[in-house]
Design an enzyme around this catalytic site. Structure first.
Site, mmCIF file in Angstrom:
data_model
loop_
_atom_site.group_PDB
_atom_site.id
_atom_site.type_symbol
_atom_site.label_atom_id
_atom_site.label_comp_id
_atom_site.label_asym_id
_atom_site.label_seq_id
_atom_site.Cartn_x
_atom_site.Cartn_y
_atom_site.Cartn_z
ATOM 1 N N ILE A 120 0.889 -1.208 0.056
ATOM 2 C CA ILE A 120 -0.174 -0.032 -0.176
ATOM 3 C C ILE A 120 0.943 1.134 -0.069
ATOM 4 C CG2 ILE A 120 -1.950 -1.117 1.191
ATOM 5 C CD1 ILE A 120 -1.266 -0.073 3.777
ATOM 6 N N ASP A 121 0.330 2.349 -0.650
ATOM 7 C CA ASP A 121 1.209 3.516 -0.577
ATOM 8 C C ASP A 121 1.722 4.114 0.309
ATOM 9 O OD1 ASP A 121 0.979 3.363 -3.530
ATOM 10 O OD2 ASP A 121 -0.841 4.566 -3.361
ATOM 11 N N LYS A 122 2.823 4.781 0.601
ATOM 12 C CA LYS A 122 3.431 5.090 1.707
ATOM 13 C C LYS A 122 2.268 6.283 2.517
ATOM 14 C CE LYS A 122 6.741 8.975 2.800
ATOM 15 N NZ LYS A 122 7.512 10.267 2.369
#
Length: 314
Positions: free
Chosen positions: A146-148
């Site tokens: 999952i994105d930062k």
């Protein structure tokens, strides 16, 4: 490497009819589908002979043909040592095969250029000691990301058996992945499905767009759960898992995520939110060993609760 790529053997691909005529370096970068790799890096691999086409070395400007067999032998990373770091983890579930954590916003999942420490992988290495090695030394245990600047639930594999099982479930679209997002605009319909292919933005390779060129099938289902004037709270469920999929799809239908630094609006009308207002609220999968169906959920983080409070008070 992307688990959805058609492979003849390890690190190998077959060029489809639709992909024929593309420059080799550009085509290979598209298959890798990872912002950690640059076109310059790919060109260096080709020049060094790490990439072959039909078992022959070629140049970066080679134009692909249908049925070309392209193989990549990735060189070892400059450093094989990814340090274990005593970073707190919010663990929802753990056994000998898998671990499910609630990732905080702002934390990178795995080491890459510019992020050699402080990642989920660094924390997992300290917490678990043993992780699957299928994704190599830079991404041990990681089966999805999952994105930062997205918070929420993600799973990791502690051995290769678990890794292969979870990867196959992702490929077969049987993993349940639900998100809550706060988006711009009042969405008029209650539910919907966004079926639009996603590919790398030709003008900015760090971004993705809905496009028919060098793209991958992407489907996102959504349901509006609350309307707050010029904003909507939506539950989203991924059917596919492309890079930045929710963020790109919501922008595509005219409702970008609040706070999104890449795909959102320049200013959110006085709202202060660091990163996109997106939380992975639920994840479900079949246990690799026991075959038990597992489902986990988590509350919205404090920053999204505060954002909702701001919007509801208007």
């Amino acid at each position: 490497m992307n688990s959805d790529i058609e492979k003849d053997e390890q690190y190998g691909w077959v060029v489809s009819q639709e992909e024929a005529g593309e420059r080799l370096d550009k085509w290979l970068l598209q298959q890798l589908d990872d912002p950690a790799y640059s076109r310059t890096q790919v060109q260096e691999w080709i020049k060094s002979g790490a990439v072959t086409v039909n078992q022959i070395t070629v140049k970066s400007n080679y134009k692909t043909n249908a049925s070309d067999q392209i193989e990549l032998e990735l060189p070892e990373p400059e450093s094989l040592e990814i340090e274990a770091e005593d970073i707190p983890l919010d663990v929802l579930y753990e056994d000998a095969d898998v671990i499910v954590i609630n990732k905080i916003r702002g934390m990178v999942v795995h080491p890459a250029v510019g992020h050699r420490s402080g990642t989920v992988v660094n924390a997992l290495l300290h917490h678990c000691k043993d992780l699957s090695g299928i994704n190599g030394v830079m991404r041990p245990g990681i089966v999805h990301r999952i994105d930062k600047d997205t918070s929420g639930l993600m799973m990791a594999a502690k051995n290769d058996l678990a890794h292969l099982s979870l990867t196959n479930q992702l490929k077969e679209h049987t993993v349940i992945r639900k998100y809550i997002a706060i988006v711009h605009g009042n969405i008029s319909h209650h539910t919907g499905t966004i079926d639009a292919p996603i590919g790398r933005d030709q003008a900015d390779r760090k971004k993705f767009v809905v496009t028919d060129k060098n793209s991958k099938h992407a489907i996102t289902h959504f349901a509006v759960i609350e309307r707050l004037g010029d904003y909507s709270v939506v539950e989203l469920q991924l059917e596919t898992g492309r890079t930045h999929q929710i963020r790109v799809h919501m922008k595509y239908i005219g409702h970008p995520l609040v706070g999104d630094p890449q795909y959102g609006l320049a200013k959110a009308k006085g709202l202060q939110f660091k990163g996109q207002a997106l939380h992975a609220v639920a994840i479900g999968f079949v246990h690799p060993r026991s075959e038990e169906k597992l489902l986990f959920d988590s509350e919205l983080p404090a920053d999204m609760k505060y954002l909702l409070q701001q919007l509801r008070s208007r």
